[in-house]
Design an enzyme around this catalytic site. Structure first.
Site, short mmCIF file in Angstrom:
data_model
loop_
_atom_site.label_atom_id
_atom_site.label_comp_id
_atom_site.label_asym_id
_atom_site.label_seq_id
_atom_site.Cartn_x
_atom_site.Cartn_y
_atom_site.Cartn_z
N SER A 58 0.82 -1.20 0.00
CA SER A 58 0.00 0.00 0.00
C SER A 58 0.87 1.26 0.00
O SER A 58 1.65 1.47 -0.92
CB SER A 58 -0.97 -0.05 1.19
OG SER A 58 -1.99 0.91 1.05
N ASP A 65 -10.52 -3.71 -4.66
CA ASP A 65 -9.67 -2.69 -4.05
C ASP A 65 -9.71 -1.47 -4.96
O ASP A 65 -9.42 -1.58 -6.16
CB ASP A 65 -8.24 -3.22 -3.93
CG ASP A 65 -7.27 -2.24 -3.28
OD1 ASP A 65 -7.68 -1.11 -2.97
OD2 ASP A 65 -6.11 -2.62 -3.10
N HIS A 75 -8.43 -4.85 -0.18
CA HIS A 75 -7.20 -4.17 0.21
C HIS A 75 -6.84 -4.56 1.64
O HIS A 75 -7.69 -4.61 2.52
CB HIS A 75 -7.41 -2.65 0.15
CG HIS A 75 -6.16 -1.87 0.36
ND1 HIS A 75 -5.29 -1.58 -0.67
CD2 HIS A 75 -5.61 -1.32 1.47
CE1 HIS A 75 -4.27 -0.89 -0.20
NE2 HIS A 75 -4.44 -0.72 1.10
#
Length: 295
Positions: free
Chosen positions: A148, A238, A268
């Protein structure tokens, strides 16, 4: 279609306050994440030590019979949350699966320390590795790994330092503050557009002019062709899926060796939770295999 484990995770999180809600307590949320992480099972690693890497707190994980090469791990959390304690269990798994020494970086967080504090901290760590790394088992090819926001920082580090890394492993990278890809409008369960925008506002210090800076938004870089072999993993459900897959296509066209994988049915954040998501351990294995192939 969301897999049942992803639906169960959403149901479990239902009712939690949104980060963009008025009065949201960032400090309390950080502490809660540390408490939850502390209760997680964690694997033994032969040697674990905390170090000061050029003024940046880091943690070194050296597995039994460590192979040549070291992995710089940059944690996710929207540039606002998480730290080396929250990612301790994941860093241990990464060290054991890859067979390589892992350096987990505790870079400064927004909003207290907005951009460019985090990428500057990574620069400081890389300078420290050059000076002191071998004393701490950080020798051989250097590999970069992040999830991320951490994947953003790993990518930016590689772009700031062409040729420095032997490869990159990027897990659902957080790359585009303008949210221009369709997935931001179609895959909003568990990570909606307001939350995505809130993280970018914290990281940029509320300055949208920074959204044109390739050190913040690396999809805008004119140096993407300099990247080493790169693994890009995305999750089907996501909002960041589109930007990660766009990165993979773009750098492939520029001659970079790329492996890109979309994990179906996943949300996610699943990578860090092997107890809840069946795909988390296979993903860790894929990352370890990729690092081994290029380290």
């Amino acid at each position: 279609m969301l897999f049942p484990e992803s639906r169960a995770a959403l149901d479990l999180a239902a009712g939690e306050p949104a980060v963009f809600a008025r009065g949201y307590d960032i400090a309390a949320a950080r502490e809660q994440a540390r408490l939850v992480a502390a209760a997680q099972p964690r694997e033994d690693v032969e040697e674990v030590s905390d170090v000061d890497a050029g003024g940046v707190p880091c943690r070194v994980y050296r597995p039994t019979g460590a192979l040549p090469g070291s992995v710089v791990h940059l944690h996710g959390g929207g540039f606002v949350f998480n730290d080396i304690d929250v990612h301790d269990a994941s860093a241990r798994r990464l060290a054991n699966r890859s067979g390589r020494t892992v350096l987990s970086v505790d870079y400064r967080l927004a909003p207290e320390h907005p951009f460019p504090a985090a990428p500057d901290d990574v620069d400081s760590v890389l300078e420290w590795i050059d000076r002191e790394g071998p004393r701490h088992g950080l020798a051989g090819p250097l590999l970069a790994h992040g999830d991320s926001a951490g994947a953003n920082l790993a990518l930016v580090a590689a772009l700031r330092h062409p040729g420095r890394f032997a490869c990159l492993a990027l897990i659902y990278p957080f790359l585009d503050p303008t949210a221009r890809f369709d997935s931001h409008h179609t895959e909003t369960e568990g990570f909606d557009p307001q939350e995505v925008a809130w993280y970018w506002t914290q990281y940029s210090g509320g300055d949208p002019d920074l959204y044109d800076d390739p050190d913040l938004a690396p999809l805008l870089s004119d140096k993407l062709w300099t990247l080493p072999p790169t693994l890009v993993m995305t999750s089907e459900h996501d909002p960041l899926r589109g930007e990660g897959e766009h990165l993979a296509r773009m750098i492939a066209q520029q001659g970079v060796q790329v492996v890109a994988t979309r994990y179906l049915g996943q949300l996610h954040g699943f990578w860090r939770h092997p107890d809840a998501f069946a795909a988390a351990e296979p993903l860790m294995g894929q990352v370890a295999s990729f690092l081994s192939a290029h380290g």
